[in-house]
Design a protein around this motif. Structure first.
Motif, PDB file in Angstrom:
ATOM      1  N   ILE A 282      42.324  39.481  48.245  1.00 37.70           N
ATOM      2  CA  ILE A 282      42.764  40.850  48.510  1.00 37.70           C
ATOM      3  C   ILE A 282      43.315  41.435  47.217  1.00 37.70           C
ATOM      4  N   TYR A 283      42.789  42.575  46.837  1.00 40.70           N
ATOM      5  CA  TYR A 283      43.231  43.256  45.618  1.00 40.70           C
ATOM      6  C   TYR A 283      43.462  44.730  45.921  1.00 40.70           C
ATOM      7  N   SER A 284      44.350  45.346  45.163  1.00 42.20           N
ATOM      8  CA  SER A 284      44.557  46.785  45.288  1.00 42.20           C
ATOM      9  C   SER A 284      43.423  47.501  44.577  1.00 42.20           C
ATOM     10  N   SER A 285      43.206  48.759  44.905  1.00 46.45           N
ATOM     11  CA  SER A 285      42.155  49.519  44.233  1.00 46.45           C
ATOM     12  C   SER A 285      42.445  49.659  42.746  1.00 46.45           C
ATOM     13  N   ALA A 286      43.708  49.655  42.362  1.00 43.61           N
ATOM     14  CA  ALA A 286      44.069  49.735  40.939  1.00 43.61           C
ATOM     15  C   ALA A 286      43.593  48.492  40.191  1.00 43.61           C
ATOM     16  N   ALA A 287      43.536  47.356  40.867  1.00 42.19           N
ATOM     17  CA  ALA A 287      43.100  46.110  40.231  1.00 42.19           C
ATOM     18  C   ALA A 287      41.632  46.163  39.826  1.00 42.19           C
ATOM     19  N   LEU A 288      40.864  47.044  40.446  1.00 41.87           N
ATOM     20  CA  LEU A 288      39.462  47.185  40.053  1.00 41.87           C
ATOM     21  C   LEU A 288      39.332  47.595  38.588  1.00 41.87           C
ATOM     22  N   LYS A 289      40.339  48.262  38.078  1.00 42.80           N
ATOM     23  CA  LYS A 289      40.339  48.693  36.694  1.00 42.80           C
ATOM     24  C   LYS A 289      40.852  47.596  35.760  1.00 42.80           C
ATOM     25  N   THR A 290      41.905  46.920  36.169  1.00 35.82           N
ATOM     26  CA  THR A 290      42.571  45.970  35.278  1.00 35.82           C
ATOM     27  C   THR A 290      42.089  44.537  35.409  1.00 35.82           C
TER      28      THR A 290
ATOM     29  N   ARG B  38      36.765  41.653  35.828  1.00 36.12           N
ATOM     30  CA  ARG B  38      36.031  40.395  35.650  1.00 36.12           C
ATOM     31  C   ARG B  38      36.411  39.394  36.746  1.00 36.12           C
ATOM     32  N   GLU B  39      37.691  39.237  37.011  1.00 37.83           N
ATOM     33  CA  GLU B  39      38.186  38.303  38.030  1.00 37.83           C
ATOM     34  C   GLU B  39      37.643  38.663  39.409  1.00 37.83           C
ATOM     35  N   ILE B  40      37.685  39.950  39.731  1.00 34.77           N
ATOM     36  CA  ILE B  40      37.207  40.406  41.036  1.00 34.77           C
ATOM     37  C   ILE B  40      35.706  40.166  41.168  1.00 34.77           C
ATOM     38  N   LYS B  41      34.944  40.460  40.127  1.00 34.67           N
ATOM     39  CA  LYS B  41      33.497  40.231  40.160  1.00 34.67           C
ATOM     40  C   LYS B  41      33.172  38.751  40.327  1.00 34.67           C
ATOM     41  N   ASP B  42      33.906  37.886  39.619  1.00 36.70           N
ATOM     42  CA  ASP B  42      33.660  36.442  39.727  1.00 36.70           C
ATOM     43  C   ASP B  42      33.878  35.955  41.156  1.00 36.70           C
ATOM     44  N   ILE B  43      34.927  36.412  41.786  1.00 35.32           N
ATOM     45  CA  ILE B  43      35.207  36.022  43.171  1.00 35.32           C
ATOM     46  C   ILE B  43      34.154  36.603  44.113  1.00 35.32           C
ATOM     47  N   ALA B  44      33.758  37.850  43.855  1.00 34.64           N
ATOM     48  CA  ALA B  44      32.806  38.545  44.734  1.00 34.64           C
ATOM     49  C   ALA B  44      31.412  37.936  44.710  1.00 34.64           C
ATOM     50  N   ARG B  45      31.122  37.103  43.725  1.00 27.78           N
ATOM     51  CA  ARG B  45      29.811  36.441  43.688  1.00 27.78           C
ATOM     52  C   ARG B  45      29.683  35.414  44.819  1.00 27.78           C
ATOM     53  N   LYS B  46      30.835  34.874  45.265  1.00 26.73           N
ATOM     54  CA  LYS B  46      30.809  33.822  46.286  1.00 26.73           C
ATOM     55  C   LYS B  46      31.544  34.177  47.566  1.00 26.73           C
ATOM     56  N   ASN B  47      32.431  35.147  47.504  1.00 33.93           N
ATOM     57  CA  ASN B  47      33.253  35.499  48.661  1.00 33.93           C
ATOM     58  C   ASN B  47      33.423  37.007  48.767  1.00 33.93           C
ATOM     59  N   VAL B  48      33.776  37.443  49.949  1.00 36.48           N
ATOM     60  CA  VAL B  48      34.090  38.849  50.163  1.00 36.48           C
ATOM     61  C   VAL B  48      35.476  39.126  49.581  1.00 36.48           C
ATOM     62  N   VAL B  49      35.585  40.226  48.845  1.00 37.03           N
ATOM     63  CA  VAL B  49      36.866  40.655  48.289  1.00 37.03           C
ATOM     64  C   VAL B  49      37.297  41.895  49.066  1.00 37.03           C
ATOM     65  N   HIS B  50      38.518  41.885  49.554  1.00 35.88           N
ATOM     66  CA  HIS B  50      39.063  43.024  50.288  1.00 35.88           C
ATOM     67  C   HIS B  50      39.850  43.891  49.307  1.00 35.88           C
ATOM     68  N   ILE B  51      39.601  45.195  49.352  1.00 38.90           N
ATOM     69  CA  ILE B  51      40.267  46.139  48.464  1.00 38.90           C
ATOM     70  C   ILE B  51      41.175  47.026  49.319  1.00 38.90           C
ATOM     71  N   THR B  52      42.412  47.171  48.869  1.00 36.99           N
ATOM     72  CA  THR B  52      43.370  47.983  49.614  1.00 36.99           C
ATOM     73  C   THR B  52      43.676  49.278  48.856  1.00 36.99           C
TER      74      THR B  52
END
Length: 96
Positions: free
Chosen positions: A4-12, A15-29
């Motif tokens: 689970i990440y905030s929408s602001a984390a999409l900017k900062t 890379r981390e979010i993309k790496d996780i999203a390759r194998k799992n669903v990432v929830h954005i708040t």
């Protein structure tokens, strides 16, 4: 545990979010509330394929239940294990 990440984390933490999203669903708040889900195209296609297979299996099971209800209504059933095994042996012998 769900990612689970905030929408602001999409900017900062892109890379981390993309790496996780390759194998799992990432929830954005947004503002602390669930807003979006993010995943790779491959994971998305895999999930769609799994959902389609599950839906097809469910429909086949419903069809079998409807057919068995029809058989029962016609009196087309076998009572007891011994009778079933005997009928099964007979049918197998008849069909090789």
């Amino acid at each position: 545990m769900a990612a689970i990440y905030s929408s602001a984390a999409l900017k900062t933490r892109q890379r981390e979010i993309k790496d996780i999203a390759r194998k799992n669903v990432v929830h954005i708040t947004e503002n602390g509330n669930a807003a979006f889900v993010f995943m790779s195209e491959d994971l998305f296609e895999e999930r769609l394929r799994e959902a389609a297979e599950e839906a097809a299996l469910s429909e086949r099971m419903r069809a079998c239940i409807r057919a068995s209800d029809d058989c029962f209504d016609r009196g087309d059933y076998i009572e007891g294990t011994d009778a079933f095994l005997k009928t099964l042996d007979e049918r197998m012998a008849a069909h090789g």
